[in-house]
Design a protein around this motif. Structure first.
Motif, mmCIF file in Angstrom:
data_model
loop_
_atom_site.group_PDB
_atom_site.id
_atom_site.type_symbol
_atom_site.label_atom_id
_atom_site.label_comp_id
_atom_site.label_asym_id
_atom_site.label_seq_id
_atom_site.Cartn_x
_atom_site.Cartn_y
_atom_site.Cartn_z
ATOM 1 N N THR A 1 -8.019 0.334 -10.612
ATOM 2 C CA THR A 1 -6.854 -0.479 -10.266
ATOM 3 C C THR A 1 -5.928 0.377 -9.414
ATOM 4 O O THR A 1 -6.071 1.600 -9.338
ATOM 5 C CB THR A 1 -6.094 -0.949 -11.509
ATOM 6 N N PHE A 2 -4.932 -0.319 -8.795
ATOM 7 C CA PHE A 2 -3.971 0.430 -7.987
ATOM 8 C C PHE A 2 -3.126 1.365 -8.833
ATOM 9 O O PHE A 2 -2.653 2.395 -8.379
ATOM 10 C CB PHE A 2 -3.035 -0.526 -7.222
ATOM 11 N N ALA A 3 -2.977 0.977 -10.098
ATOM 12 C CA ALA A 3 -2.132 1.791 -10.963
ATOM 13 C C ALA A 3 -2.752 3.155 -11.219
ATOM 14 O O ALA A 3 -2.054 4.117 -11.546
ATOM 15 C CB ALA A 3 -1.877 1.059 -12.293
ATOM 16 N N ASP B 1 -1.567 -3.904 -0.447
ATOM 17 C CA ASP B 1 -2.845 -4.573 -0.644
ATOM 18 C C ASP B 1 -3.210 -5.357 0.592
ATOM 19 O O ASP B 1 -2.537 -5.276 1.635
ATOM 20 C CB ASP B 1 -2.771 -5.482 -1.898
ATOM 21 N N ALA B 2 -4.256 -6.129 0.436
ATOM 22 C CA ALA B 2 -4.796 -6.820 1.597
ATOM 23 C C ALA B 2 -3.837 -7.849 2.163
ATOM 24 O O ALA B 2 -3.878 -8.169 3.352
ATOM 25 C CB ALA B 2 -6.130 -7.488 1.237
ATOM 26 N N ASP B 3 -2.964 -8.435 1.302
ATOM 27 C CA ASP B 3 -2.028 -9.456 1.798
ATOM 28 C C ASP B 3 -0.795 -8.847 2.460
ATOM 29 O O ASP B 3 0.114 -9.566 2.894
ATOM 30 C CB ASP B 3 -1.606 -10.401 0.678
ATOM 31 N N GLY B 4 -0.706 -7.500 2.564
ATOM 32 C CA GLY B 4 0.373 -6.846 3.267
ATOM 33 C C GLY B 4 1.584 -6.548 2.448
ATOM 34 O O GLY B 4 2.596 -6.094 2.963
ATOM 35 N N LYS C 1 7.785 -5.076 -0.597
ATOM 36 C CA LYS C 1 8.114 -5.354 0.804
ATOM 37 C C LYS C 1 6.827 -5.658 1.565
ATOM 38 O O LYS C 1 5.799 -5.019 1.347
ATOM 39 C CB LYS C 1 8.817 -4.159 1.466
ATOM 40 N N PRO C 2 6.891 -6.583 2.462
ATOM 41 C CA PRO C 2 5.697 -6.886 3.262
ATOM 42 C C PRO C 2 5.546 -5.854 4.393
ATOM 43 O O PRO C 2 6.517 -5.355 4.936
ATOM 44 C CB PRO C 2 5.992 -8.266 3.810
ATOM 45 N N ALA D 1 -7.480 -1.095 0.913
ATOM 46 C CA ALA D 1 -6.019 -1.175 0.904
ATOM 47 C C ALA D 1 -5.470 -0.270 2.020
ATOM 48 O O ALA D 1 -6.175 0.578 2.568
ATOM 49 C CB ALA D 1 -5.461 -0.746 -0.444
ATOM 50 N N THR D 2 -4.186 -0.444 2.332
ATOM 51 C CA THR D 2 -3.510 0.358 3.367
ATOM 52 C C THR D 2 -2.555 1.331 2.704
ATOM 53 O O THR D 2 -1.699 0.926 1.918
ATOM 54 C CB THR D 2 -2.717 -0.528 4.331
ATOM 55 N N VAL D 3 -2.739 2.601 3.010
ATOM 56 C CA VAL D 3 -1.858 3.643 2.487
ATOM 57 C C VAL D 3 -0.822 3.988 3.586
ATOM 58 O O VAL D 3 -1.191 4.281 4.728
ATOM 59 C CB VAL D 3 -2.648 4.896 2.090
#
Length: 698
Positions: free
Chosen positions: A68-70, A92-95, A108-109, A153-155
């Motif tokens: 998980t992201f956590a 995540d993928a939805d920004g 925040k997006p 995912a985007t870092v």
């Protein structure tokens, strides 16, 4: 105008080169600053990217095992606290940001316009990535694969560029410092090189050109362009200097003989006199400087008879003789057409100078064959000595000329040393010449008339016009004093014209008064006799005064008619054809040829007074007068005896057959008014009666 102002301020090559190098240095400094700024930005970006790439690698490594992201939140928090990082987040993928080290970023997006390559850290524009939530550059994004979650995912990573910049500035300043030092050293080295190779040679050429070739023209390299110009300029100045030196030599050299000319003679004499001045207090003989001027006698006759080529050879031969006979240290020069000068420094005394002059005259007088004729050229010399005769070159030359003039009067071969009396005579001649010119202009001259008496009848048959000059201060000046000056200065021509005109005018006036018509004799000089216009002058004078030619007689001396015989005979014949009588004065004292005498159209011969003085001597004083009288009568001429002062002389001349007498016994020279009275009161036969009475009383 701008170009003109710049040209005015940057005239020299040095100024132009300095300006150019300054401009180059400024450009290089600007380029160095630009390069330093570029290097600063590149280094800053490289450090920021390196830091972001390291953080991204750590997060990507943790994402491999995260379910998980956590699971990677501790990693996010850990790396966010690292040096030079502001924060890190995962979207995540939805920004939407799901994990962040900064609470303000959560939820925040994030709008990612470009596709990110997995595993590659890329810098993103903050404005575009975070929609204005952050102020700092140095934002990077990384696509990270979460295999267990089967998601990508985007870092997001934000680097503290301020901190990195503060660390990079020091390096940038170091770089800038070294670049400035390098530019300055480069400009200085280039300046020295340009100065050595270009500026210094050009300035040396400029000084060389401005000074007219003094010094030496140098260039950095003998074969470069400046070296070629330097050699050409040096050759040009050397040629100019050699040409000027040759011109100086030519200007001081006589082209015919190779000796120095008058200018060289005068300059050398001044130098020798100056050297003599420096010897003041030493041996007096060492100080003496002799000046000799040698003149060839009758050189014009050589040119006229043998031609100018023969005259040139004679001058060259004379120059060789003088050069060969001169002492060591003497200077020989040709200072005139037929005059040579010799400077004799260190001459002991006047006797030595005269001895050397005599030796030179003898050497010059040696026979010389010119063509088919042998010439023996005579010469005379004038001498003067420094310091007793003058302390200046001009004075010494003038005094030597005065001595030469005296030597010419003494005859061929004469060597005359200057004496102060010659200077006084020259002053006297100049004074007489000046006053005589004024006398002609102011009409201060007058004519006296001495009667000529027919020895048989005692009648006045003629008169001789004798010029007299009554000076305002001196009184009467003797003709023997001013006539030679007039002949030498050329004043004899206007003087003769005045005498002719006055004699003709006075004779015509006596005739108009009813007096007996007599002829008036006028003496003419050798200069007048050689003039081509003498006949025209006399004819015009007779016409102007209305006098018949038979009442005018010209008297010439015996020696005068023997000069240029053919020319003189032609002139005398024209005058005789005009009707003017011709008489030879002072006959018996010259060197006339009897062969020529019969060719002269002469009317009278005048026996010189030196023969008349002894005519009364009962022994042999009558011999020469008798010969002259018989010769003249044989040639159809009348005879006049001058200087008759006693009755014995008068009677003896009458017995010898003389035609006329002239002298104090017959009548002294008288002004025109007195002669008029004498002419009126002179009875026929009166003088003859007086002579007989004087003889009876004796």
């Amino acid at each position: 105008m701008l170009r003109a102002k710049i040209s005015d301020h940057f005239v020299s090559v040095r100024a132009k080169v300095v300006s150019l190098l300054t401009l180059i240095g400024a450009v290089m400094l600007v380029l160095s600053g630009a390069y330093t700024l570029y290097d600063f930005r590149t280094s800053l970006e490289l450090r920021a990217w390196s830091r972001a790439a390291g953080v991204g690698d750590a997060i990507a490594y943790a994402a491999r095992n995260a379910e998980t992201f956590a699971d990677i939140e501790p990693v996010i928090q850990a790396v966010a606290g690292a040096t030079a990082l502001k924060g890190a987040a995962v979207a995540d993928a939805d920004g939407l940001i799901v994990l962040s080290s900064l609470p303000s970023w959560k939820g925040k997006p994030v709008e990612i316009e470009d596709d990110l390559e997995p595993g590659k850290t890329q810098a993103v524009a903050q404005q575009r990535r975070f929609g204005g939530y952050g102020r700092y550059p140095g934002d990077y994004a990384l696509a990270v694969d979460f295999p267990r979650m089967n998601r990508i995912a985007t870092v997001l990573i934000r680097v503290d560029t301020d901190l990195l910049a503060s660390q990079t500035v020091a390096d940038a300043w170091h770089l800038m410092t070294w670049l400035v030092i390098a530019v300055i050293l480069a400009i200085l080295s280039l300046s020295l090189l340009v100065h050595r190779v270009v500026v210094a040679p050009i300035e040396a050429l400029k000084r060389y050109a401005e000074t007219g070739g003094e010094g030496k023209a140098e260039a950095a390299g003998p074969d470069d362009e400046i070296g070629i110009i330097a050699r050409a300029l040096s050759d040009s100045f050397r040629a100019k200097s050699d040409g000027e030196a040759r011109l100086v030599v030519l200007a001081a050299t006589d082209g015919l003989t190779g000796l120095g000319n008058r200018g060289h003679f005068k300059a050398q004499l001044a130098a020798d006199v100056g050297a003599g001045e420096k010897l003041n207090g030493h041996n007096a003989g060492a100080r003496n400087v002799g000046v000799m001027i040698l003149n060839l006698d009758n050189f014009k006759d050589v040119n006229d008879t043998l031609g100018h080529d023969a005259g040139d050879k004679l001058l060259q031969r004379t120059a060789e003789i003088l050069r060969g006979c001169a002492r060591e240290g003497d200077t020989v020069a040709r200072i005139g057409g037929d005059e040579f000068g010799v400077i004799m420094p260190g001459i002991k005394n006047a006797d030595d100078a005269l001895q050397l002059a005599s030796r030179l005259v003898r050497a010059v007088g040696a026979p010389l064959r010119l063509g088919a004729q042998e010439v023996q050229q005579a010469a005379c010399v004038g001498l003067t000595l420094y310091p007793q005769d003058g302390r200046d070159a001009d004075v010494l030359i003038k005094n030597a000329d005065l001595a030469l003039s005296r030597a010419k009067l003494e005859g061929a071969g004469a060597c005359v040393l200057y004496r102060h009396e010659l200077h006084l005579r020259a002053i006297e001649r100049n004074t007489i010449e000046r006053d005589l010119r004024a006398a002609l202009a102011k009409d201060q001259l007058t004519l006296f008339y001495q009667p000529k008496i027919d020895i048989t009848s005692g009648r006045v048959v003629g008169a001789e016009a004798l010029i007299r000059w009554r000076h305002e201060e001196r009184g009467y000046v003797p003709p023997s004093l001013f006539i030679p000056v007039a002949e030498r200065s050329g004043l004899v021509v206007p003087l003769t014209k005045w005498v002719l005109n006055e004699a003709c005018r006075q004779n015509r006036e006596w005739q108009e008064q009813g007096l007996k018509k007599i002829s008036v004799a006028v003496n003419v000089s050798a200069i007048d006799l050689r003039r081509t216009d003498l006949t025209d002058t006399i004819a015009n004078t007779l016409i102007r005064n209305g006098l018949s030619p038979q009442y005018l007689e010209l008297e010439v001396t015996e020696s005068m008619v023997m000069q240029d015989v053919d020319v003189v005979i032609g002139t005398l014949r024209r005058l005789r054809g005009l009707g003017v009588g011709i008489g030879i004065d002072d006959f018996g004292t010259g060197y006339s040829s009897l062969a020529y005498l019969k060719r002269f159209p002469v009317k009278r011969l005048k026996i010189d007074r030196s023969f008349v003085h002894d005519v009364a001597d009962r022994r042999d004083g009558h011999v020469i007068p008798k010969v002259i009288i018989d010769l003249a009568h044989a040639l159809g001429m009348k005879v006049v005896a001058e200087g008759v002062e006693t009755a014995d002389q008068y009677e003896r001349l009458e017995a010898l057959g003389c035609d006329e007498v002239q002298g104090y016994f017959a009548g002294r020279p008288m002004p025109a008014a007195e002669f008029e009275v004498f002419l009126r009161n002179s009875p026929a036969g009166g003088l003859r009666g007086e002579a007989k009475a004087a003889g009876t009383a004796a």
